[in-house]
Design an enzyme around this catalytic site. Structure first.
Site, mmCIF file in Angstrom:
data_model
loop_
_atom_site.group_PDB
_atom_site.id
_atom_site.type_symbol
_atom_site.label_atom_id
_atom_site.label_comp_id
_atom_site.label_asym_id
_atom_site.label_seq_id
_atom_site.Cartn_x
_atom_site.Cartn_y
_atom_site.Cartn_z
ATOM 1 C CE1 TYR A 1 -3.611 -2.505 0.486
ATOM 2 C CE2 TYR A 1 -4.666 -0.468 1.160
ATOM 3 C CZ TYR A 1 -4.756 -1.771 0.755
ATOM 4 O OH TYR A 1 -5.990 -2.353 0.607
ATOM 5 C CE LYS B 1 1.650 -17.642 -3.329
ATOM 6 N NZ LYS B 1 0.857 -18.884 -3.418
ATOM 7 C CG ASP C 1 -8.122 -4.597 1.311
ATOM 8 O OD1 ASP C 1 -9.056 -4.114 1.965
ATOM 9 O OD2 ASP C 1 -8.076 -4.577 0.063
HETATM 10 C C1 IPM Z 1 -10.511 -1.233 3.869
HETATM 11 C C2 IPM Z 1 -10.724 -0.538 2.555
HETATM 12 C C3 IPM Z 1 -9.571 0.436 2.336
HETATM 13 C C4 IPM Z 1 -8.287 -0.379 2.241
HETATM 14 C C5 IPM Z 1 -9.722 1.356 1.119
HETATM 15 C C6 IPM Z 1 -11.025 2.138 1.179
HETATM 16 C C7 IPM Z 1 -8.556 2.291 0.996
HETATM 17 O O1 IPM Z 1 -10.849 -1.462 1.536
HETATM 18 O O2 IPM Z 1 -10.419 -0.537 4.907
HETATM 19 O O3 IPM Z 1 -10.427 -2.464 3.887
HETATM 20 O O4 IPM Z 1 -7.966 -0.915 1.188
HETATM 21 O O5 IPM Z 1 -7.600 -0.476 3.268
HETATM 22 MG MG MG Z 2 -10.927 -3.487 2.220
#
Ligand code: IPM
Ligand code: MG
Length: 364
Positions: free
Chosen positions: A149, A199, A256
């Site tokens: 991220y 992984k 996520d």
């Molecule tokens: C979550 C959401 C967020 C993420 C997005 C909205 C940036 O999917 O909190 O899981 O990917 O972390």
């Molecule tokens: Mg999410």
């Protein structure tokens, strides 16, 4: 973890309703928070601020400076949701999601805690066979400030006349250690079992993750059982035998994906809360998104946000008794068969909020 305010001072809360169903559900959650604080004799100051698409609609960036500054100075932050199809064509830096990622960074919330528990009367709403869904009681501890991220380098460019794009999945040892410690601590208060998901059969970063988690386990948490599982196989087991999991610890991207998968086990993603914690104010939000398809209709399930308030009461506001009371109120309302549309009922968002407030009335 997480800044606890002095029990006697007013609790300073920043509410960020955001986009889509965010404002509707936040309104109900704030009414519930008010009642819980009143019952504990605790004063509360709530300010509502802009984030996400709501901020860009007002000509601001997705995380306006004044929102960021207020959040950093608060005891806790309650977020509704960000995003929506209306913003899909915006420049990447202006997308609503950028506002949320920047807020996580500004608050230093490196751990995202997502508990998933099937609640017996709702087991039939799980997409799994009832006998598989029953007994699910797990917590996903997701690393929230690192990995792919935020990794650098990233971008889209042109190499020898060929366009390409890339992101970097990178973790430093301290980043892994701090989130692993949180997972082991949580496991100590539960069934004492941690599954670290990676992984490692393919990725160097995952081999390193596994090594660091194992090291922390051996040195500091040998009373907790630790296992490792590849993310593809863990994704399969989450629907094949969810009750095998107690605490799952994993990186940002895998977390996520797995938490959306795990969320539906409980019957509806609309039910589930989350807490993002670091060393300062905690950030509390439902797991679900902005649900643009039902926004403005008054039918969204506010319980994920209301359950996030319970997590806030416990982890940021030092009011564990009120947190327990609120969780009991949620169970009691669901047991009475009061349901929003996602769970086959016809209670509106407002009615659901009012029912929780009513269930809270008789002071325990
Ligand atoms: C979550 C959401 C967020 C993420 C997005 C909205 C940036 O999917 O909190 O899981 O990917 O972390
Ligand atoms: Mg999410």
């Amino acid at each position: 973890m997480s800044g606890e305010s002095k029990p006697n001072g007013p609790a300073k809360i920043v509410a960020l309703p955001g986009d889509g169903v965010g404002p509707e559900i936040t309104e109900q959650a704030l009414a519930v928070l008010d009642l819980c604080c009143a019952a504990a004799g605790r004063k509360i100051e709530v300010v509502e601020m802009l984030i996400g698409g709501a901020a860009t609609d007002a000509g601001e960036p997705p995380l306006p400076d004044k929102t960021r500054d207020a959040c950093v100075a608060a005891d806790a932050v309650l977020l509704g949701a960000v995003g929506g199809p209306k913003y899909d064509l915006l420049e990447p830096e202006l997308r609503p999601e950028r506002g949320l990622l920047a807020l996580r960074k500004a608050l230093g919330v490196y751990t995202n805690i997502r508990p998933v528990k099937t609640f017996a009367p709702l087991a039939e709403y799980s997409p799994l066979k009832t006998e598989l869904a029953r007994g699910t009681d797990l917590v996903v501890v997701r690393e929230l400030l690192g990995g792919i991220y935020f990794g650098i380098p990233k971008g889209i460019d042109d190499k020898d006349g060929v366009r390409r794009a890339y992101n970097t999945m990178v973790y430093s040892e301290p980043e892994i250690q701090r989130v692993a410690r949180v997972a082991f601590e949580i496991a100590r208060g539960r069934k004492k079992r941690v599954m670290s998901v990676d992984k490692a059969n393919v990725l160097d970063v995952s081999r390193f993750w596994r090594e660091v988690v194992t090291d922390i386990h051996q040195k500091e948490f040998s009373d907790v059982a630790l296992d490792h599982q590849y993310v593809d196989s863990a994704a399969m087991d989450l629907i094949r035998q969810p009750s095998k999991f107690d605490v799952i610890v994993t990186g940002n991207l895998f977390g996520d994906i797995l938490t959306d998968e795990a969320a539906v086990l409980a019957g509806s993603i609309g039910l589930l809360p989350s807490a993002s914690l670091g060393d300062g104010p905690g950030l509390y939000e439902p797991i679900h998104g902005s649900a643009p398809d039902i926004a403005g209709q008054g039918i969204a399930n506010p319980l994920g946000t209301i359950a996030s308030v319970a997590m806030m009461l416990r982890s940021s506001l030092a009011m564990p008794a009120q947190a327990d009371r609120l969780e009991r109120a949620i169970e009691s309302v669901l047991t009475q068969g009061i349901r929003t549309k996602d769970l086959g009922g016809n209670a509106s968002t407002k009615e659901m909020g009012a029912e929780i407030c009513r269930a809270l009335e008789p002071q325990a």
